[in-house]
Each structure stands twice: as structure tokens, then as C-alpha cells.
Design a protein around this motif. Structure first.
Motif, PDB file in Angstrom:
ATOM      1  N   LYS A 300      62.833 -67.308 -64.751  1.00  0.00           N
ATOM      2  CA  LYS A 300      64.108 -66.984 -65.416  1.00  0.00           C
ATOM      3  C   LYS A 300      64.138 -67.585 -66.817  1.00  0.00           C
ATOM      4  N   SER A 303      63.702 -65.535 -69.992  1.00  0.00           N
ATOM      5  CA  SER A 303      64.709 -64.575 -70.471  1.00  0.00           C
ATOM      6  C   SER A 303      65.550 -65.230 -71.571  1.00  0.00           C
ATOM      7  N   SER A 308      68.016 -64.563 -66.232  1.00  0.00           N
ATOM      8  CA  SER A 308      67.517 -63.317 -65.618  1.00  0.00           C
ATOM      9  C   SER A 308      66.038 -63.419 -65.295  1.00  0.00           C
ATOM     10  N   GLU A 309      65.675 -62.820 -64.186  1.00  0.00           N
ATOM     11  CA  GLU A 309      64.265 -62.732 -63.815  1.00  0.00           C
ATOM     12  C   GLU A 309      63.580 -61.713 -64.737  1.00  0.00           C
ATOM     13  N   PRO A 310      62.258 -61.774 -64.842  1.00  0.00           N
ATOM     14  CA  PRO A 310      61.547 -60.760 -65.640  1.00  0.00           C
ATOM     15  C   PRO A 310      61.784 -59.367 -65.072  1.00  0.00           C
TER      16      PRO A 310
END
Ligand SMILES: NC(=O)C1=CN([C@@H]2O[C@H](COP(=O)(O)OP(=O)(O)OC[C@H]3O[C@@H](n4cnc5c(N)ncnc54)[C@H](OP(=O)(O)O)[C@@H]3O)[C@@H](O)[C@H]2O)C=CC1
Ligand SMILES: [Mg+2]
Length: 382
Positions: A300, A303, A308-310
Motif C-alpha cells: 500500500k 500508492s 491503496s493496494e497496487p
């Protein structure tokens, strides 16, 4: 020698006609002209004899791999992103690599990759791409899923590079359904013995709704030789496919319960690497993010807002369609560990229109690599 040169030139034309880069070729050519090339003399790759225990220089193994791969396009450049440089640390960071390497039997016999040429899946070359990726980043701790060449490849080679390995196969590996399989696939955990001492090791067959399942985990407590700090490391591969979300969630709950005990109630800092087969929207992800183990997902941090995750860690085209998903994670104890750097993912352009696996990249999952440090070092530097 002349025969070998002729082969190199033939490979050159093949590479050109495929529209590929030639840097591997230049390196293979230079090697051929300068010495009795490693491509002729695959000392390490062709003698993975478990009795053979002399150490290998990683550079020499890398050269052998590059010689085998000389007609393939060059490796893609991936850069580390610095994430925490303000806090000096007196000890070298701990580099952790998470990777579902794609079981050879599944890639050839079950996954139904629609755009990947069969030649790109040939084990003798694909294993060199996998080894090249590991040797390029030289992790201190290596967590792998879908390993179906542990005893004949990874254990003998990595042990000569200084790693201690543990393998736990799936009880009913789908690899066993494939003709000419190389045995079951499973999880493997390797650590560098010059950096860690093994304190405790557990193999877990995960349960769901009180029943034993086909998914496994390995959990080890390691002691860092430089700092004497303990670190608990887990590797897992949860049930795949849509429709199995509640099953994955139950497996995740079982793993979290085990980890509570093995970290003595979150006292020992923890890193969990895995192919969770779950997007961040799934319950299993939410349960890990909100558990009393105080875990955060390292990627995360790449980001812009750190939340946010990739967009993907796995991208493939099967006969049933295209699948782009975020499934792989490195969880870490957010109060006791810091992520100092993370390896950027491949871009869509690098991955290419045929997606993964490919001649460039050996798995349908990308490797994740992070550098960690302890927040409370005994000398109080950070
Ligand atoms: N003999 C017996 O009694 C039993 C046999 N089995 C065997 O195991 C298999 C299921 O095992 P299980 O561990 O639950 O497997 P999973 O459903 O977890 O998937 C196994 C592998 O298949 C890959 N995969 C995911 N989606 C697809 C897809 N759409 N097409 C092809 N491959 C895919 C996964 O890769 P990724 O994680 O990268 O997505 C994963 O490595 C059965 O098909 C059977 O062959 C299982 C239980 C009992
Ligand atoms: Mg797979």
C-alpha cells in the motif's frame, strides 16, 4: 568453440526476428569470445546433487543463468522505491521476497494460458528466469508458492547460496493430476543462515469450518544474528477461484489464530507473505487488516496516499478470459517494523499485450520485495 559461436549467431537472428532486445546476446557473445563460456559448462545448473555442498558464488550462478537465457529478451528493470529514509538504522535492512513462481506442472498442464507460447514455459529455461529474479534481488528471506521443483532445484541450489529451506507440499496438489508431473506443489520458506538462526518452525495445514483443507502455511521464528531480535515469518497460499471467498476467509481466520499463538500474542514482530487469492475487497483481506496482530500491507505504501493496494500483482490471459488481480501481499507488524523500500511492480507496457507468463517473466504473479527494519533497535538509534 566455432560450433558454439555459430549457435550464438543463430540465436541472434532468432532474437532479432522476434523483435527482442539483444543485451543478453551481447553478454553471451562476449562471454563466448572471452572464455570457455558458462553456457557450455553449466556446472551449477546441471549438477544439483544434494551431496554437493560447496558454496556457490551468486554471481557465477547468475552468469550461468544468463548464458542459458541468452536468446531471450532482456530482464525488465524494476526499481526500489525509498519509503523511509529519515530514520537511520544501525543494522542492514531485512529484505523479504514474496513470489508465487507458478508450478511447472500447473503452467504446462492446468492453467490454460492462452497467449503464452509453450516454448516460454520450458522448465530448463524458465527455472533460470526464476533463479535470475531471486539472484537479482538477493532476499534475506524468500517466501514462495507453487513450488514443485524444491528437491531437485531450489533446495540444492539455494542451500549452496547460504539459505536454509523448508518445504510444505499441499496434501492433494493439483500438480499430481498432470502427466509427467514433478511431484506436489507447495509453499517454501528460505532464509539466509548468515543473518538468522532458526528458533522455531511449524507447518500448518489450514482448516476451514473445522475441516482440514488442501491449503498450507509455514511459520518460522527467526533470531537476527546482528541484533538478537526475533522475527516471525509466515508463508501461505490460500484457496483459488471465485465462489470460494468464505472458504478463504475461514482459512485466513485459522492462520491468524495460529499466528496469535506463535507470536506469543503479537509480542514477536511478524511478516506474513502470501498468495491470498483474494482482492482487497474480500473478507480475508479485511480480517488481516483489522486483526489484533496490528498488521499492515507493505505494498500500500507505493500508492500516492499510502492507502491503496497496487492495481495488480497477477495478470494473465486464460482460454476463459483475461484476469488482472491484486492477490499477493506482504503483511507486517506496523508498530514494530518499518518498510524502508519496496520494489516497484512491472508496468502494463513491460508486461506486454500477451500478459504473463512470457519469454521475459516466468510466472503469472509478480514478485514483491521489501526492505524492513525494526523500529526499536536495542542501541536506540531509531
Ligand atoms: N484426489 C483428491 O481426493 C483430491 C484432489 N484434489 C486436486 O486438487 C485440485 C484442487 O486443489 P486446490 O488446492 O483446492 O486448488 P485451487 O483451487 O486452490 O487451485 C489450484 C491451483 O490452480 C490455479 N488456478 C486458479 N484458478 C485457475 C483456473 N481458472 N484454471 C486453472 N488453474 C487455476 C491456482 O493458481 P493461483 O493461486 O496462481 O491462482 C492454484 O495454484 C483439484 O482439481 C484436484 O485436482 C483436491 C482435493 C482432493
Ligand atoms: Mg497459479
Amino acid at each position: 568453440m566455432l560450433n558454439h559461436l555459430w549457435q550464438v549467431f543463430k540465436d541472434y537472428y532468432k532474437a532479432c526476428s522476434m523483435g527482442n532486445g539483444t543485451s543478453r546476446l551481447y553478454s553471451a557473445l562476449a562471454k563466448t569470445l572471452n572464455s570457455s563460456a558458462a553456457s557450455q559448462h553449466r556446472e551449477y545448473l546441471e549438477s544439483p546433487d544434494p551431496e554437493h555442498l560447496e558454496p556457490i558464488d551468486p554471481k557465477e550462478l547468475l552468469e550461468e543463468c544468463r548464458a542459458v537465457l541468452h536468446s531471450r529478451p532482456p530482464r525488465f528493470q524494476r526499481d526500489f522505491v525509498d519509503l523511509k529514509t529519515d530514520c537511520p538504522s544501525s543494522h542492514p535492512p531485512i529484505r523479504v521476497m514474496q513470489w508465487n513462481i507458478l508450478a511447472q506442472a500447473l503452467g504446462e498442464g492446468k492453467d490454460n494460458f492462452a497467449q503464452c507460447p509453450v516454448e516460454a514455459l520450458k522448465w530448463e529455461e524458465r527455472k533460470c528466469l526464476i533463479l535470475e529474479e531471486i539472484l537479482a534481488y538477493q532476499p534475506d528471506i524468500l517466501c514462495l508458492q507453487e513450488v514443485d521443483h524444491y528437491f531437485d532445484t531450489f533446495q540444492p541450489l539455494l542451500s549452496r547460496l547460504g539459505y536454509r529451506g523448508t518445504f510444505f507440499p499441499k496434501p492433494w496438489s493439483p500438480c499430481l493430476d498432470v502427466e509427467h508431473n514433478n511431484g506436489p506443489d507447495g509453499c517454501a520458506l528460505f532464509f539466509l543462515q548468515n543473518r538468522f538462526k532458526l528458533v522455531h518452525s511449524t507447518n500448518i495445514r489450514l482448516t476451514a469450518m473445522a475441516l482440514k483443507t488442501n491449503q498450507v502455511a509455514i511459520v518460522q521464528t527467526l533470531e537476527c544474528k546482528e541484533s538478537s531480535q526475533q522475527l516471525c515469518v509466515a508463508v501461505t497460499h490460500l484457496k483459488a477461484r471465485s465462489g470460494w471467498e468464505q472458504f478463504r476467509s475461514a482459512q485466513g481466520c485459522d492462520l491468524l489464530r495460529n499466528l496469535q499463538n506463535l507470536t506469543q500474542g503479537a509480542k514477536i514482530p511478524l511478516i506474513v507473505c502470501g498468495d491470498f487469492n483474494a482482492e482487497p475487497t474480500e473478507d480475508v483481506y479485511k480480517n488481516f487488516a483489522s486483526s489484533s496482530l496490528n498488521l499492515s500491507s507493505a505494498y500500500k505504501l507505493l500508492s500516492p496516499d499510502g492507502q491503496s493496494e497496487p492495481p495488480y500483482t497477477s495478470w494473465k490471459i486464460r482460454t476463459s478470459g483475461e484476469y488482472r488481480h491484486t492477490l499477493d501481499y506482504i503483511w507486517y507488524s506496523k508498530h514494530s517494523l518499518s518498510v524502508r523500500a519496496a520494489l516497484d511492480l512491472l508496468t502494463e507496457e513491460q508486461i506486454g499485450a500477451s500478459r504473463l507468463p512470457s519469454f521475459n517473466y516466468p510466472s503469472d504473479h509478480l514478485s514483491l520485495v521489501c526492505d524492513f527494519s525494526f523500529n526499536n533497535e536495542p542501541d536506540g538509534l531509531s
